[in-house]
Structure formats: structure tokens, C-alpha cells
Design an enzyme around this catalytic site. Structure first.
Site, PDB file in Angstrom:
ATOM      1  N   LYS A   1     -20.851  -5.927   3.612  1.00  0.00           N
ATOM      2  CA  LYS A   1     -19.910  -5.507   2.565  1.00  0.00           C
ATOM      3  C   LYS A   1     -19.694  -6.652   1.564  1.00  0.00           C
ATOM      4  O   LYS A   1     -19.579  -6.430   0.360  1.00  0.00           O
ATOM      5  CB  LYS A   1     -18.590  -5.047   3.196  1.00  0.00           C
ATOM      6  CG  LYS A   1     -18.763  -3.781   4.051  1.00  0.00           C
ATOM      7  CD  LYS A   1     -17.454  -3.120   4.450  1.00  0.00           C
ATOM      8  CE  LYS A   1     -16.903  -3.536   5.747  1.00  0.00           C
ATOM      9  NZ  LYS A   1     -15.844  -2.649   6.272  1.00  0.00           N
TER      10      LYS A   1
ATOM     11  N   GLU B   1       0.842  -1.203   0.000  1.00  0.00           N
ATOM     12  CA  GLU B   1       0.000   0.000   0.000  1.00  0.00           C
ATOM     13  C   GLU B   1       0.875   1.250   0.000  1.00  0.00           C
ATOM     14  O   GLU B   1       1.837   1.342   0.767  1.00  0.00           O
ATOM     15  CB  GLU B   1      -0.902  -0.023   1.238  1.00  0.00           C
ATOM     16  CG  GLU B   1      -1.853   1.147   1.310  1.00  0.00           C
ATOM     17  CD  GLU B   1      -2.879   0.969   2.420  1.00  0.00           C
ATOM     18  OE1 GLU B   1      -3.526  -0.104   2.494  1.00  0.00           O
ATOM     19  OE2 GLU B   1      -3.021   1.907   3.221  1.00  0.00           O
TER      20      GLU B   1
HETATM   21  P1  FAD Z   1     -17.499   0.677   7.371  1.00  0.00           P
HETATM   22  O1  FAD Z   1     -17.247  -0.762   7.335  1.00  0.00           O
HETATM   23  O2  FAD Z   1     -18.487   1.256   6.419  1.00  0.00           O
HETATM   24  O3  FAD Z   1     -18.008   1.122   8.795  1.00  0.00           O
HETATM   25  C1  FAD Z   1     -17.154   1.059   9.943  1.00  0.00           C
HETATM   26  C2  FAD Z   1     -17.974   0.690  11.155  1.00  0.00           C
HETATM   27  O4  FAD Z   1     -18.954   1.711  11.371  1.00  0.00           O
HETATM   28  C3  FAD Z   1     -18.731  -0.592  10.984  1.00  0.00           C
HETATM   29  O5  FAD Z   1     -17.980  -1.708  11.377  1.00  0.00           O
HETATM   30  C4  FAD Z   1     -19.936  -0.361  11.830  1.00  0.00           C
HETATM   31  O6  FAD Z   1     -19.645  -0.646  13.138  1.00  0.00           O
HETATM   32  C5  FAD Z   1     -20.168   1.120  11.749  1.00  0.00           C
HETATM   33  N1  FAD Z   1     -21.227   1.407  10.778  1.00  0.00           N
HETATM   34  C6  FAD Z   1     -21.082   2.025   9.577  1.00  0.00           C
HETATM   35  N2  FAD Z   1     -22.295   2.118   8.971  1.00  0.00           N
HETATM   36  C7  FAD Z   1     -23.189   1.555   9.782  1.00  0.00           C
HETATM   37  C8  FAD Z   1     -24.586   1.340   9.715  1.00  0.00           C
HETATM   38  N3  FAD Z   1     -25.343   1.763   8.692  1.00  0.00           N
HETATM   39  N4  FAD Z   1     -25.193   0.721  10.750  1.00  0.00           N
HETATM   40  C9  FAD Z   1     -24.479   0.296  11.795  1.00  0.00           C
HETATM   41  N5  FAD Z   1     -23.141   0.459  11.929  1.00  0.00           N
HETATM   42  C10 FAD Z   1     -22.497   1.079  10.941  1.00  0.00           C
HETATM   43  N6  FAD Z   1      -9.233   5.788   5.189  1.00  0.00           N
HETATM   44  C11 FAD Z   1      -9.072   6.765   4.248  1.00  0.00           C
HETATM   45  O7  FAD Z   1      -9.532   7.900   4.447  1.00  0.00           O
HETATM   46  N7  FAD Z   1      -8.401   6.528   3.072  1.00  0.00           N
HETATM   47  C12 FAD Z   1      -7.879   5.304   2.781  1.00  0.00           C
HETATM   48  O8  FAD Z   1      -7.303   5.119   1.713  1.00  0.00           O
HETATM   49  C13 FAD Z   1      -8.013   4.253   3.750  1.00  0.00           C
HETATM   50  N8  FAD Z   1      -7.532   3.007   3.524  1.00  0.00           N
HETATM   51  C14 FAD Z   1      -7.764   1.998   4.423  1.00  0.00           C
HETATM   52  C15 FAD Z   1      -7.360   0.694   4.121  1.00  0.00           C
HETATM   53  C16 FAD Z   1      -7.621  -0.363   5.003  1.00  0.00           C
HETATM   54  C17 FAD Z   1      -7.169  -1.756   4.645  1.00  0.00           C
HETATM   55  C18 FAD Z   1      -8.299  -0.108   6.227  1.00  0.00           C
HETATM   56  C19 FAD Z   1      -8.593  -1.217   7.190  1.00  0.00           C
HETATM   57  C20 FAD Z   1      -8.710   1.182   6.548  1.00  0.00           C
HETATM   58  C21 FAD Z   1      -8.457   2.239   5.655  1.00  0.00           C
HETATM   59  N9  FAD Z   1      -8.892   3.541   5.903  1.00  0.00           N
HETATM   60  C22 FAD Z   1      -8.720   4.544   4.970  1.00  0.00           C
HETATM   61  C23 FAD Z   1      -9.523   3.868   7.197  1.00  0.00           C
HETATM   62  C24 FAD Z   1     -11.049   3.701   7.150  1.00  0.00           C
HETATM   63  O9  FAD Z   1     -11.599   4.691   6.313  1.00  0.00           O
HETATM   64  C25 FAD Z   1     -11.575   3.823   8.585  1.00  0.00           C
HETATM   65  O10 FAD Z   1     -11.162   2.729   9.330  1.00  0.00           O
HETATM   66  C26 FAD Z   1     -13.058   4.096   8.740  1.00  0.00           C
HETATM   67  O11 FAD Z   1     -13.304   4.533  10.071  1.00  0.00           O
HETATM   68  C27 FAD Z   1     -13.935   2.880   8.518  1.00  0.00           C
HETATM   69  O12 FAD Z   1     -13.955   2.527   7.200  1.00  0.00           O
HETATM   70  P2  FAD Z   1     -14.697   1.146   6.764  1.00  0.00           P
HETATM   71  O13 FAD Z   1     -14.739   1.141   5.306  1.00  0.00           O
HETATM   72  O14 FAD Z   1     -14.137   0.004   7.452  1.00  0.00           O
HETATM   73  O15 FAD Z   1     -16.145   1.504   7.329  1.00  0.00           O
END
Ligand code: FAD
Length: 291
Positions: free
Chosen positions: A160, A9
Site C-alpha cells: 500500500k 472520523e
Molecule cells: P487490504 O489491506 O487491501 O487487505 C486486507 C488484508 O487482506 C491484507 O492485510 C491481506 O492479508 C489480505 N489481502 C488482500 N489482498 C490480498 C492479496 N492480493 N494477496 C494477499 N493477501 C491479500 N470499511 C468500510 O467499508 N468503510 C470505511 O469507511 C472503512 N474505514 C476504515 C478505516 C480504517 C482506519 C480501518 C482500519 C478500516 C476501515 N474499514 C472501512 C474496514 C476495512 O474495509 C476492513 O478492515 C477490510 O477488511 C480491510 O480493508 P483494508 O483496506 O485494510 O484491506
């Protein structure tokens, strides 16, 4: 361990010096034939153009598959759909679909854009409506801080996957037992996609500790002891960082893990040394097991 798969990454560079550093890292690591290289997307879409430029150049100049990260933060669905369409047109077929963190920083409550995708599951579904992207998502061996419980977190991962994700990369972690417990729980919950550990070698211990606090990642006491009294000694910290990360990967490999995603922070040396220790060598330079 030479049958291991790796991915790297990077983040999109801002200045000419950072640009040089990124390309030096890409050129050093590309011969290791990673499964893919991924490029992050800055908070609130701040790197939209730079992420696009970086992935497009990687596609043109290497033959390594590339994945573009994309988040839902501060953008309408139409704006995000336009980014997805431009990726597909540029040959980017793999998206790391993420919700993103609140614009004021992780730890604040997340408020979705009223006309935007609310989370990564909605984003993945939106992407699949545009084109048959390969979708990777994030997952959290120690639970996402916004999740009320591990079960709720696993339900989110399942949403997801239902939306099209075929791989999940974990948040960084240093406690392998947390990862193995998590893997058992998700398998018991019927999740069967590959879960790829996200490995972040510790070069800046105090910075890592601050991030770990925000993300809810455990920092084992052993790690604290190993980095004690090295505040002013970056070269020793780097050597320890590679050793600790290699041990972490070796232990995970003993438990059947065969793909590691390295958070490189655009540095080449650490990830390259780590791969070397794990038996991942440049094309044509396989490890000679008879030696
Ligand atoms: P999601 O899976 O959508 O949500 C996170 C949590 O929020 C869920 O587990 C759930 O508990 C809660 N939640 C969300 N929606 C709901 C709902 N409707 N109802 C109930 N609960 C809900 N960030 C960046 O800005 N740029 C990047 O390029 C980036 N790369 C990343 C790469 C990896 C491999 C990882 C693990 C993280 C990365 N991140 C990045 C950080 C990421 O954006 C954060 O961790 C963010 O807080 C959660 O993103 P997610 O897609 O896991 O969220």
C-alpha cells in the site's frame, strides 16, 4: 501533551436527526483544529452520495482538511475512478483507501469484483493515476483476520505504501502492548510512514466485544472488569469510557505517539472530553502550563 495531533472520523448521516447530530459534533470538534476530519464509506458503496455530500459540506463550511474513505467493494474500476474524479473536482485531496469488507459482512471470504480493484494497494495505485491524492490506508496491530501471518500483513502494508500511501491508521485496539509490538515490527521491516492509532472509546461494551471478535482485537481482562455490572448504566459507562481511552492515549504518548485518530461515531462529547484531558484545546485556549 498539547503538541498532540488529532483527527476525527465521522460517518455520513442517513436521517435528519442523524444529520443534526453529525453537524453538532463537527461544530464542537472543529475548533480543536484536527489535522483532518474523515468520513466513512458505507459497505458496498451504500453511502456513495452521502459520503460525497458530507465531505463537500465540511469543505465548504469549515476550514478543516477533509479525507473521504473509499472502498473497492462491489464496484468496477471505472465506477471507482468516477468517484475519485468527482472527489478531486470537489476539492477532496485526501482519500482513505480501503478494500472494504465482504458485502455479507466481515468474516465471510472476500471476493473482489471481477472488473474492480482487488485490494487497497490496487485502489491507492488507481487513485494516484487519477490525481496526486494524499493517501491514508488501514493497518492492523493484531493482524487483519484475512492475513495468513503478521509478516504477510506487513507485506500488504508495504504494498500500500509502494502504491502511494503516506499514513496508516490502525484498526481500533485496547491492548497497547500489541500496538507497540506492531510498531517495532513494521519499523524493523523498513516501514517509516506515520502509524496513527485509531482510538474507539468503549460506550457499548457488548457491541464492542462483538466487533473485537470479528476484527481479532484483544479485549483485556481489565476492561471486562471495568464494564462489569454497567449494562443498564450508560452514563457511568460513558465516564469510564473517557477515562479508559484517556489512559490508553496517555500511555501511547509516553511511547512517542503524537497523533490520535478518534472514531467518534458522530458523537461530540466523548472525543471533546478526551481531547481536553490530553491537553488538546480549542484555538486560542492553550493549556497554561504555569497554572
Ligand atoms: P487490504 O489491506 O487491501 O487487505 C486486507 C488484508 O487482506 C491484507 O492485510 C491481506 O492479508 C489480505 N489481502 C488482500 N489482498 C490480498 C492479496 N492480493 N494477496 C494477499 N493477501 C491479500 N470499511 C468500510 O467499508 N468503510 C470505511 O469507511 C472503512 N474505514 C476504515 C478505516 C480504517 C482506519 C480501518 C482500519 C478500516 C476501515 N474499514 C472501512 C474496514 C476495512 O474495509 C476492513 O478492515 C477490510 O477488511 C480491510 O480493508 P483494508 O483496506 O485494510 O484491506
Amino acid at each position: 501533551m498539547s503538541n498532540l495531533h488529532v483527527s476525527f472520523e465521522f460517518f455520513p448521516p442517513k436521517t435528519p436527526t442523524m444529520h443534526e447530530k453529525l453537524w453538532s459534533a463537527v461544530n464542537k470538534l472543529a475548533p480543536l483544529r484536527p489535522d483532518f476530519i474523515s468520513v466513512t464509506y458505507g459497505a458496498g458503496g451504500s453511502t456513495r452520495e452521502r459520503t460525497h455530500e458530507t465531505v463537500s459540506r465540511i469543505i465548504k463550511e469549515t476550514n478543516i482538511p477533509v479525507a473521504a474513505h473509499l472502498t473497492c467493494v462491489a464496484a468496477t474500476r471505472d465506477e471507482i475512478d468516477a468517484v475519485l474524479k468527482s472527489y478531486w473536482a470537489a476539492g477532496v485531496k485526501h482519500i482513505v483507501a480501503l478494500r472494504g469488507d465482504p458485502p455479507n459482512g466481515a468474516g465471510e471470504p472476500y471476493i473482489p469484483h471481477p472488473d474492480g480493484y482487488a485490494n487497497a494497494a490496487e485502489l491507492a495505485a488507481g487513485a494516484m493515476k487519477i490525481a496526486p491524492f494524499e493517501i491514508t490506508v488501514g493497518c492492523y496491530p493484531e493482524k487483519h483476520p484475512d492475513s495468513p501471518s503478521m509478516n504477510a500483513d506487513i507485506d500488504m502494508l508495504k504494498r500500500k505504501i509502494d502504491a502511494g500511501a503516506t499514513r496508516a491508521i490502525t484498526q481500533f485496539f485496547y491492548d497497547n502492548t500489541a500496538f507497540l509490538r506492531y510498531r517495532d515490527s513494521i519499523r524493523a521491516a523498513g516501514v517509516d510512514i506515520p502509524i496513527v492509532p485509531g482510538i474507539m472509546p468503549v460506550t457499548n461494551f457488548s457491541g464492542m466485544r462483538r466487533m473485537a471478535d470479528i476484527c481479532g482485537a484483544t479485549v483485556p481482562g481489565r476492561l471486562v472488569k471495568l464494564f462489569q455490572n454497567l449494562e443498564d448504566d450508560p452514563s457511568t459507562r460513558r465516564l469510564i469510557a473517557v477515562t479508559v481511552a484517556a489512559e490508553q492515549c496517555q500511555e501511547l504518548a509516553e511511547h512517542g505517539v503524537n497523533h490520535f485518530h478518534f472514531y467518534t461515531l458522530n458523537r461530540d462529547g466523548l472525543a471533546y472530553a478526551l481531547c481536553h484531558l490530553l491537553g488538546v484545546r480549542p484555538m486560542g485556549k492553550a493549556v497554561d502550563n504555569a497554572a
